[in-house]
Design a protein around this motif. Structure first.
Motif, PDB file in Angstrom:
ATOM      1  N   ASP A  63       0.857  -1.184   0.000  1.00 36.17           N
ATOM      2  CA  ASP A  63       0.000   0.000   0.000  1.00 36.17           C
ATOM      3  C   ASP A  63       0.896   1.236   0.000  1.00 36.17           C
ATOM      4  OD1 ASP A  63      -1.800   2.078   0.439  1.00 36.17           O
ATOM      5  OD2 ASP A  63      -3.042   0.912   1.818  1.00 36.17           O
ATOM      6  N   GLN A  64       1.250   1.686  -1.189  1.00 37.21           N
ATOM      7  CA  GLN A  64       2.190   2.802  -1.300  1.00 37.21           C
ATOM      8  C   GLN A  64       1.628   4.095  -0.718  1.00 37.21           C
ATOM      9  OE1 GLN A  64       2.935   2.623  -5.514  1.00 37.21           O
ATOM     10  NE2 GLN A  64       4.460   1.010  -5.328  1.00 37.21           N
ATOM     11  N   GLN A  65       0.330   4.310  -0.857  1.00 33.67           N
ATOM     12  CA  GLN A  65      -0.261   5.529  -0.306  1.00 33.67           C
ATOM     13  C   GLN A  65      -0.233   5.515   1.212  1.00 33.67           C
ATOM     14  OE1 GLN A  65      -1.239   8.464  -1.740  1.00 33.67           O
ATOM     15  NE2 GLN A  65      -0.205   7.581  -3.525  1.00 33.67           N
ATOM     16  N   ARG A  66      -0.447   4.361   1.802  1.00 27.12           N
ATOM     17  CA  ARG A  66      -0.356   4.271   3.263  1.00 27.12           C
ATOM     18  C   ARG A  66       1.073   4.540   3.711  1.00 27.12           C
ATOM     19  NH1 ARG A  66      -1.467  -1.082   7.055  1.00 27.12           N
ATOM     20  NH2 ARG A  66      -1.550   0.025   9.052  1.00 27.12           N
ATOM     21  N   ALA A  67       2.040   3.981   2.984  1.00 26.94           N
ATOM     22  CA  ALA A  67       3.443   4.212   3.307  1.00 26.94           C
ATOM     23  C   ALA A  67       3.782   5.698   3.217  1.00 26.94           C
ATOM     24  CB  ALA A  67       4.331   3.408   2.371  1.00 26.94           C
ATOM     25  N   LEU A  68       3.348   6.351   2.146  1.00 28.41           N
ATOM     26  CA  LEU A  68       3.646   7.773   1.964  1.00 28.41           C
ATOM     27  C   LEU A  68       2.948   8.628   3.004  1.00 28.41           C
ATOM     28  CD1 LEU A  68       3.518   7.908  -1.934  1.00 28.41           C
ATOM     29  CD2 LEU A  68       5.541   8.237  -0.496  1.00 28.41           C
ATOM     30  N   ALA A  69       1.747   8.234   3.410  1.00 33.88           N
ATOM     31  CA  ALA A  69       1.040   8.983   4.452  1.00 33.88           C
ATOM     32  C   ALA A  69       1.814   8.934   5.766  1.00 33.88           C
ATOM     33  CB  ALA A  69      -0.365   8.420   4.637  1.00 33.88           C
ATOM     34  N   GLY A  70       2.378   7.766   6.090  1.00 36.28           N
ATOM     35  CA  GLY A  70       3.164   7.646   7.309  1.00 36.28           C
ATOM     36  C   GLY A  70       4.439   8.459   7.249  1.00 36.28           C
ATOM     37  N   ILE A  71       5.097   8.449   6.092  1.00 36.38           N
ATOM     38  CA  ILE A  71       6.319   9.237   5.918  1.00 36.38           C
ATOM     39  C   ILE A  71       6.001  10.723   6.020  1.00 36.38           C
ATOM     40  CG2 ILE A  71       8.099   9.882   4.239  1.00 36.38           C
ATOM     41  CD1 ILE A  71       7.878   6.933   3.207  1.00 36.38           C
ATOM     42  N   ARG A  72       4.916  11.124   5.396  1.00 40.64           N
ATOM     43  CA  ARG A  72       4.517  12.535   5.434  1.00 40.64           C
ATOM     44  C   ARG A  72       4.180  12.961   6.863  1.00 40.64           C
ATOM     45  NH1 ARG A  72       0.004  15.753   4.373  1.00 40.64           N
ATOM     46  NH2 ARG A  72       0.458  17.607   3.116  1.00 40.64           N
ATOM     47  N   HIS A  73       3.545  12.056   7.605  1.00 40.29           N
ATOM     48  CA  HIS A  73       3.236  12.309   9.019  1.00 40.29           C
ATOM     49  C   HIS A  73       4.513  12.585   9.816  1.00 40.29           C
ATOM     50  CE1 HIS A  73       2.047  11.335  13.190  1.00 40.29           C
ATOM     51  NE2 HIS A  73       3.065  10.485  13.184  1.00 40.29           N
ATOM     52  N   ALA A  74       5.588  11.845   9.527  1.00 44.16           N
ATOM     53  CA  ALA A  74       6.827  11.969  10.285  1.00 44.16           C
ATOM     54  C   ALA A  74       7.628  13.210   9.917  1.00 44.16           C
ATOM     55  CB  ALA A  74       7.681  10.723  10.083  1.00 44.16           C
ATOM     56  N   LEU A  75       7.359  13.792   8.749  1.00 44.46           N
ATOM     57  CA  LEU A  75       8.093  14.971   8.285  1.00 44.46           C
ATOM     58  C   LEU A  75       7.566  16.250   8.912  1.00 44.46           C
ATOM     59  CD1 LEU A  75       8.501  14.341   4.448  1.00 44.46           C
ATOM     60  CD2 LEU A  75      10.368  14.575   6.098  1.00 44.46           C
ATOM     61  N   LYS A  76       8.461  17.178   9.154  1.00 44.38           N
ATOM     62  CA  LYS A  76       8.058  18.525   9.565  1.00 44.38           C
ATOM     63  C   LYS A  76       7.426  19.243   8.372  1.00 44.38           C
ATOM     64  CE  LYS A  76      12.006  18.981  12.734  1.00 44.38           C
ATOM     65  NZ  LYS A  76      13.265  19.735  12.995  1.00 44.38           N
ATOM     66  N   PRO A  77       6.555  20.210   8.606  1.00 40.23           N
ATOM     67  CA  PRO A  77       6.057  21.026   7.489  1.00 40.23           C
ATOM     68  C   PRO A  77       7.240  21.640   6.732  1.00 40.23           C
ATOM     69  CG  PRO A  77       4.776  21.449   9.460  1.00 40.23           C
ATOM     70  CD  PRO A  77       5.936  20.576   9.895  1.00 40.23           C
ATOM     71  N   GLY A  78       7.221  21.503   5.421  1.00 41.62           N
ATOM     72  CA  GLY A  78       8.335  21.981   4.612  1.00 41.62           C
ATOM     73  C   GLY A  78       9.443  20.969   4.429  1.00 41.62           C
TER      74      GLY A  78
END
Length: 296
Positions: free
Chosen positions: A146-161
């Protein structure tokens, strides 16, 4: 990270994501030692794509970096040297065996700014939110069910910007060093083509596919670069040895074949790869990687 190719079941024609994850973990547990041993080749082969990935993720001094599907950690160490003593790199992977090699490599290199954690590539939502300045994944995203789930988790861990960058294979036509063995095995084992949406080495290689996936996940300022990444070895025989030892998925694809049939399949693969070997340059296996990046 991982060359994971799972043949689809004959009936019913439904992709089993959980079985895929379990098989992926087992493959990398088995291939961990070989992947670490072939580290110098990986550094030469994927070095230009790795540098592009780190550049596009804006990995620099003092940054906190998340390395997803880190494998034996060759690119983890490159990132750790970039961020320096004021920075930090968290390397995650589904395989504890391969992470032990990453931890050992960091220790031997004297890099105290590397942390190791066993974590499924789709579960970075378990990390504290807005923690990292950058995230990277080298040949890992293509294998997440589930690539979208993976990317959502990565995006969650990133700071804004914060920036995320991933290295993936382009199309099979541009990567015959790998596509040729896959095609031969698929024919000999009578395996049908992958199901639509099934993860695999070329799942994000089509024109515009990687950019679309990143944008769908909510990343902005998306860019994709092509990086010529030929696999250079003394002989085609050495390339086959590399693939036999390190690409556990190729063995998985041959699960239905007898020992004699497997031996004959590897012989055919070597004969097919000989066309990329010359007396002057040795073996040069054509390979093209894509590096895609976006901002949280």
């Amino acid at each position: 990270m991982t060359e994971t190719l799972i043949p689809r079941p004959a009936s019913p024609a439904v992709f089993d994501a959980e079985k895929f994850r379990q098989t992926t973990r087992a493959q990398w547990e088995n291939a961990a030692e070989a992947w670490d041993r072939w580290g110098p080749l990986l550094a030469r082969w994927l070095g230009p794509a790795t540098e592009a990935m780190l550049d596009m993720a804006a990995v620099g001094p003092g940054a906190r970096v998340l390395d997803v599907a880190a494998g034996a950690g060759e690119q983890t160490l490159v990132a750790a040297r970039r961020v320096g003593t004021r920075g930090h790199v968290l390397a995650t992977d589904i395989s504890p065996a391969i992470l032990r090699y990453a931890a050992s490599a960091a220790e031997q290199a004297g890099l105290s700014n590397v942390e190791i954690r066993e974590l499924d590539g789709e579960r970075h939502d378990l990390l504290p939110g807005a923690t990292f300045d950058a995230a990277v994944s080298r040949v890992g995203l293509i294998y997440f069910p589930d690539q979208q789930r993976a990317l959502a988790g990565i995006r969650h861990a990133l700071k804004p910007g914060g920036r995320f960058a991933a290295v993936v294979y382009s199309t099979a036509e541009r990567n015959p060093f790998f596509a040729v063995p896959v095609g031969i095995i698929r024919r000999r084992a009578q395996l049908p083509p992958p199901l639509p949406g099934q993860p695999g080495p070329f799942s994000l290689g089509g024109e515009g596919v990687l950019a679309k996936v990143l944008e769908q996940a909510g990343f902005r300022d998306v860019e994709v670069r092509k990086v010529d990444s030929p696999v250079r070895l003394p002989t085609a025989t050495e390339c086959v040895r590399f693939e036999r030892e390190s690409f556990g998925a190729l063995h998985q694809m041959m699960a239905s074949l007898s020992d004699d049939e497997r031996t004959d399949t590897w012989r055919e693969i070597e004969e097919a790869l000989l066309r990329f070997e010359t007396p002057s340059e040795g073996f040069v296996g054509p390979c093209e990687m894509l590096v895609g990046a976006g901002t949280r």
